[in-house]
Design a protein around this motif. Structure first.
Motif, PDB file in Angstrom:
ATOM      1  N   ASP A   1     -12.139  35.676-113.306  1.00 57.87           N
ATOM      2  CA  ASP A   1     -11.288  36.504-112.457  1.00 57.87           C
ATOM      3  C   ASP A   1     -11.145  35.806-111.110  1.00 57.87           C
ATOM      4  OD1 ASP A   1     -11.013  38.568-114.362  1.00 57.87           O
ATOM      5  OD2 ASP A   1     -12.954  39.408-113.773  1.00 57.87           O
ATOM      6  N   VAL A   2      -9.914  35.563-110.688  1.00 57.30           N
ATOM      7  CA  VAL A   2      -9.664  34.785-109.475  1.00 57.30           C
ATOM      8  C   VAL A   2      -8.678  35.535-108.584  1.00 57.30           C
ATOM      9  CG1 VAL A   2      -8.775  32.621-108.528  1.00 57.30           C
ATOM     10  CG2 VAL A   2     -10.064  32.599-110.676  1.00 57.30           C
ATOM     11  N   LEU A   3      -9.055  35.682-107.319  1.00 55.20           N
ATOM     12  CA  LEU A   3      -8.144  36.180-106.293  1.00 55.20           C
ATOM     13  C   LEU A   3      -7.842  35.030-105.344  1.00 55.20           C
ATOM     14  CD1 LEU A   3      -6.701  38.416-104.574  1.00 55.20           C
ATOM     15  CD2 LEU A   3      -8.908  38.692-103.378  1.00 55.20           C
TER      16      LEU A   3
ATOM     17  N   PRO B   1      -1.267  32.633 -96.881  1.00 56.92           N
ATOM     18  CA  PRO B   1      -0.204  33.114 -95.986  1.00 56.92           C
ATOM     19  C   PRO B   1       1.053  33.454 -96.779  1.00 56.92           C
ATOM     20  CG  PRO B   1      -1.198  31.094 -95.144  1.00 56.92           C
ATOM     21  CD  PRO B   1      -1.695  31.258 -96.549  1.00 56.92           C
ATOM     22  N   GLU B   2       1.724  34.511 -96.376  1.00 52.13           N
ATOM     23  CA  GLU B   2       2.982  34.841 -97.049  1.00 52.13           C
ATOM     24  C   GLU B   2       4.097  33.890 -96.633  1.00 52.13           C
ATOM     25  OE1 GLU B   2       3.792  38.865 -96.079  1.00 52.13           O
ATOM     26  OE2 GLU B   2       4.366  38.473 -93.991  1.00 52.13           O
TER      27      GLU B   2
ATOM     28  N   SER C   1       3.254  37.775-103.337  1.00 54.93           N
ATOM     29  CA  SER C   1       2.112  38.236-104.128  1.00 54.93           C
ATOM     30  C   SER C   1       2.528  38.398-105.580  1.00 54.93           C
ATOM     31  CB  SER C   1       1.599  39.576-103.588  1.00 54.93           C
ATOM     32  OG  SER C   1       1.097  39.429-102.278  1.00 54.93           O
ATOM     33  N   HIS C   2       1.651  38.035-106.500  1.00 55.25           N
ATOM     34  CA  HIS C   2       1.924  38.197-107.919  1.00 55.25           C
ATOM     35  C   HIS C   2       0.625  38.075-108.691  1.00 55.25           C
ATOM     36  CE1 HIS C   2       2.108  33.815-107.222  1.00 55.25           C
ATOM     37  NE2 HIS C   2       1.656  33.690-108.466  1.00 55.25           N
ATOM     38  N   SER C   3       0.668  38.348-109.953  1.00 47.40           N
ATOM     39  CA  SER C   3      -0.518  38.226-110.797  1.00 47.40           C
ATOM     40  C   SER C   3      -0.107  37.713-112.173  1.00 47.40           C
ATOM     41  CB  SER C   3      -1.248  39.569-110.933  1.00 47.40           C
ATOM     42  OG  SER C   3      -0.405  40.538-111.518  1.00 47.40           O
TER      43      SER C   3
ATOM     44  N   VAL D   1      -4.917  36.736-109.550  1.00 44.28           N
ATOM     45  CA  VAL D   1      -4.175  37.587-108.622  1.00 44.28           C
ATOM     46  C   VAL D   1      -3.914  36.777-107.356  1.00 44.28           C
ATOM     47  CG1 VAL D   1      -4.190  39.688-107.225  1.00 44.28           C
ATOM     48  CG2 VAL D   1      -5.219  39.701-109.511  1.00 44.28           C
ATOM     49  N   VAL D   2      -2.654  36.658-106.969  1.00 44.31           N
ATOM     50  CA  VAL D   2      -2.278  35.969-105.738  1.00 44.31           C
ATOM     51  C   VAL D   2      -1.855  37.026-104.731  1.00 44.31           C
ATOM     52  CG1 VAL D   2      -0.717  34.329-104.647  1.00 44.31           C
ATOM     53  CG2 VAL D   2      -1.555  33.900-106.974  1.00 44.31           C
ATOM     54  N   ARG D   3      -2.553  37.068-103.608  1.00 42.97           N
ATOM     55  CA  ARG D   3      -2.274  38.053-102.566  1.00 42.97           C
ATOM     56  C   ARG D   3      -1.831  37.309-101.315  1.00 42.97           C
ATOM     57  NH1 ARG D   3      -4.719  43.010-100.941  1.00 42.97           N
ATOM     58  NH2 ARG D   3      -3.300  43.918 -99.379  1.00 42.97           N
TER      59      ARG D   3
END
Length: 297
Positions: free
Chosen positions: A8-10, A14-15, A24-26, A31-33
């Motif tokens: 599991d990777v977060l 920076p946006e 942001s997407h997954s 999960v990319v925040r």
């Protein structure tokens, strides 16, 4: 790639940074925040609004930050996510850490260096667990020769056209060099597949040294081009022994021209082991596996 291997990777990022934007997407266990930035453009003092909360809600086993020890984020991350271990990736290979930076380095469970000069500076001044790894790997499903594309460019340059990248020496050595314009990452294999020789002639200066193997070099090799690099330490450390790589001493347009002419005589020769050599050291799969093993100790 860590996510592809079942973790599991977060990823917090920076946006927007200059002209680059990310949403942001997954996908699966990734999960990319993306978050708003404060002090945008300042690589040492920017902040990410909500990063601490995003990380702590994820409840990670490891927090891995890619920033220099003198940055604000490097000082802040050790206070995040109590119970998690922390790793810091650094590149700095000229200036040894000062007392503040030493204290920050010691607050991490692992310091990953992108080159052996950074490694040497740290182990001489701070007693921390340290290793040397590439910052990231490359996607060999993307970086491969494009079928049907003819190698019509004798000598190509890709990258920032600045003195420390050796562009001045290169244009003296080979004025007809094709300086290729910026392109989206997905389009780079077509550039590399057109080039017979790609030159990355990095130069040491008082304030900058090459900090990695040059990703342009390994991407070009994976796409079948031959590569000329300088003898800057990071290039020698990461690329020594690679088929298809020619090293040229720094600050010599004469020696650089000689190398280009010499390669031109054998430019049609293939280097089938270059891609496999790159795969064994710099593929996403290998780099992710080595990082995971470093986390495990």
């Amino acid at each position: 790639e860590l996510a592809a291997q079942g973790h599991d990777v977060l990823m917090v990022a920076p946006e927007k940074w200059h002209h680059l934007a990310l949403g942001s997407h997954s996908a699966g266990t990734l999960v990319v925040r993306t978050l708003p930035v404060t002090n945008a453009g300042d690589i040492y003092h920017f902040g990410l609004l909500g990063a601490k909360e995003a990380v702590e809600s994820f409840k990670p086993d490891w927090v891995y930050l890619m920033q220099e020890a003198q940055s604000d984020l490097a000082a802040q991350v050790p206070e995040w996510a109590p119970g998690a271990k922390r790793a810091l990736f650094v590149w700095e290979n000229i200036q040894a850490p000062g007392e503040r930076e030493k204290a920050i380095l010691k607050s991490y469970d692992l310091v990953v260096c992108g080159n052996r000069e950074a490694f040497a500076l740290i182990i001489r001044s701070a007693k921390v667990v340290t290793t040397i790894l590439p910052q990231v790997g490359i996607d060999l499903d993307l970086m491969k020769p494009v079928p049907g594309v003819k190698r019509s460019i004798d000598v190509a340059y890709l990258g920032r056209p600045v003195p420390e990248k050796g562009i001045d020496h290169l244009m003296l050595a080979w004025p007809q060099t094709a300086v290729l314009p910026w392109a989206d990452y997905q389009d780079l294999p077509r550039y590399y597949s057109q080039a017979k020789v790609v030159v990355i002639y990095s130069q040491d200066t008082a304030t900058w040294k090459e900090q990695a193997m040059s990703y342009v070099a390994i991407e070009a090799l994976a796409c079948g081009a031959q590569v000329i690099v300088s003898d800057t330490d990071a290039s020698v450390f990461w690329l020594f022994g690679c088929p298809g790589v020619t090293f040229v001493p720094q600050k010599s347009a004469v020696k650089l021209r000689e190398a280009i002419v010499r390669l031109g005589r054998t430019v049609d020769a293939e280097y089938p082991n270059s891609r496999e050599w790159v795969r064994e050291r710099f593929s996403n799969q290998v780099v992710a596996t080595n990082l995971r093993e470093a986390f495990r100790g």
